[in-house]
Write a protein that holds these residues in place. Structure first.
Motif, PDB file in Angstrom:
ATOM      1  N   VAL A  30       0.838  -1.199   0.000  1.00 14.73           N
ATOM      2  CA  VAL A  30       0.000   0.000   0.000  1.00 14.73           C
ATOM      3  C   VAL A  30       0.877   1.254   0.000  1.00 14.73           C
ATOM      4  O   VAL A  30       0.572   2.258  -0.651  1.00 14.73           O
ATOM      5  CB  VAL A  30      -0.943   0.013   1.222  1.00 14.73           C
ATOM      6  CG1 VAL A  30      -1.774   1.296   1.245  1.00 14.73           C
ATOM      7  CG2 VAL A  30      -1.854  -1.210   1.206  1.00 14.73           C
ATOM      8  N   LYS A  90      -7.484  -3.227   2.611  1.00 11.86           N
ATOM      9  CA  LYS A  90      -6.407  -2.675   1.775  1.00 11.86           C
ATOM     10  C   LYS A  90      -6.996  -1.888   0.611  1.00 11.86           C
ATOM     11  O   LYS A  90      -6.562  -0.768   0.305  1.00 11.86           O
ATOM     12  CB  LYS A  90      -5.526  -3.793   1.256  1.00 11.86           C
ATOM     13  CG  LYS A  90      -4.326  -3.307   0.446  1.00 11.86           C
ATOM     14  CD  LYS A  90      -3.735  -4.372  -0.452  1.00 11.86           C
ATOM     15  CE  LYS A  90      -4.532  -4.501  -1.737  1.00 11.86           C
ATOM     16  NZ  LYS A  90      -3.865  -5.365  -2.728  1.00 11.86           N
ATOM     17  N   VAL A 146      -6.559   2.090  -0.373  1.00  7.99           N
ATOM     18  CA  VAL A 146      -6.063   2.504  -1.693  1.00  7.99           C
ATOM     19  C   VAL A 146      -7.063   3.441  -2.365  1.00  7.99           C
ATOM     20  O   VAL A 146      -6.680   4.421  -3.016  1.00  7.99           O
ATOM     21  CB  VAL A 146      -5.785   1.269  -2.577  1.00  7.99           C
ATOM     22  CG1 VAL A 146      -5.491   1.683  -4.014  1.00  7.99           C
ATOM     23  CG2 VAL A 146      -4.605   0.470  -2.016  1.00  7.99           C
TER      24      VAL A 146
END
Length: 347
Positions: free
Chosen positions: A183, A242, A246
């Motif tokens: 990330v 995640k 993002v």
């Protein structure tokens, strides 16, 4: 099960070429990014010339991702400063400093000679000294087929007794370091952080802060080291979480670009300050979920941060940035100020 370990030697010229071609890679997750000051770099080159021993380097060997290639890459786990110093000196990237003249044997003339190396780049040395440096060899211990856990454990053992920073110790013990690093490769961090900060894995803690702001009640969020460090070590982020982080990073990056398009450099700079960007995470996420256009969200950011006096146009927010910004009470105060402003603006 024993580690698959082998030993080879590299000379300085090989090191220089391998760094340039990417065969030597300094981006191992557990590698420290501290950069030696000029005095220590100069001392290493002096040791090479005089003949003092230089400690071995440790690396993880890994096949390139290209299926059609049999080439290997050496990810340096311990020895980055030694190898990068040798490579950069051969590249003429720094001059030697604060060193006495060296005595060496000139092979061509078969005589003992003295030369003042202080203030000299590699290209400015006599050929005989260049030869000594070029042919210097260093031992390399490398490991094949290391698992992620073995790599982290090896790093800790290699650095036992060394003055590791709290951040390095935390990263070395981090359960989900590879996902956090993944990330942390987002374009936003390349613009927000310096190369040195990224090398020091500063983005890892910021990603965890994003995760906190998205997944925890604000009343439970604190970024004080005694709370954040264990959180960085133990937090495991799901694939869904995640992707959410993002998505927020993508949106924030677009907002930043809009601010720059409007020539609002001061506002854009404030927007990318860690304290402010992390504080804005719930509102960036709310903007996405509410379908707020990036242009409109940038209007609100401009209204909040386009202030001549104080960080923002929100007095309560400004008060919460004067000291103790990592404390839960300050995080809540900033959130309350932003909540009122956000709701009024988008009402």
């Amino acid at each position: 099960m024993s580690l698959n370990r082998s030993t080879i030697t590299w000379n300085s010229r090989q090191i220089y070429n391998m760094v340039r071609t990417g065969v030597i890679d300094f981006s191992a997750v557990v590698q420290r990014s501290f950069v030696w000051e000029k005095k220590r770099r100069s001392a290493l080159i002096e040791s090479i010339i005089i003949g003092y021993p230089v400690p071995a380097v440790f690396a993880k060997r890994q096949k390139e991702n290209d299926p059609g290639s049999n080439a290997s890459v050496y990810f340096i786990m311990d020895g980055k400063q030694r190898l990068s110093t040798i490579s950069s000196y051969l590249e003429d990237e720094f001059t030697l400093s604060d060193l006495p003249p060296v005595h060496y044997h000139n092979v061509e003339t078969n005589t003992e000679e003295e030369f003042d190396i202080s203030g000299k780049k590699f290209s400015e040395l006599p050929d005989s000294l260049k030869d000594i440096i070029n042919t210097f060899s260093i031992n390399v211990e490398y490991f094949d087929d290391l698992t992620d856990e073995e790599e982290k454990e090896l790093f800790k053992r290699l650095n036992a007794g060394k003055p590791l920073s709290a951040k390095n110790r935390t990263i070395a013990s981090c359960k989900d370091i590879y996902r956090l690093i993944e990330v942390g490769e987002h374009e936003l961090f390349k613009e927000m952080l310096t190369e040195r900060a990224r090398g020091n894995k500063s983005q890892v803690a910021i990603v965890v802060k994003f995760w906190c702001m998205l997944n925890r009640n604000i009343s439970e969020v604190s970024f004080e080291s005694r709370i954040l460090n264990p959180l960085v070590e133990n937090t495991e982020i799901s694939e869904e979480e995640k992707n959410e982080i993002v998505r927020v990073l993508d949106y924030a990056h677009e907002v930043h670009e809009k601010l720059l398009e409007r020539k609002l450099k001061k506002v854009a700079k404030k927007f990318y300050k860690e304290t402010h960007l992390v504080s804005l995470v719930p509102y960036l996420n709310a903007g996405i979920n509410s379908g707020i256009d990036v242009e409109k969200f940038a209007d609100w950011v401009e209204e909040v941060f386009d202030s001549e006096n104080g960080v923002t146009t929100l007095p309560a927010y400004n008060d919460a940035t004067l000291s103790g910004v990592a404390k839960n009470s300050k995080i809540i105060e900033r959130d309350n100020a932003l909540s009122i402003s956000y709701n009024e603006f988008f009402a």
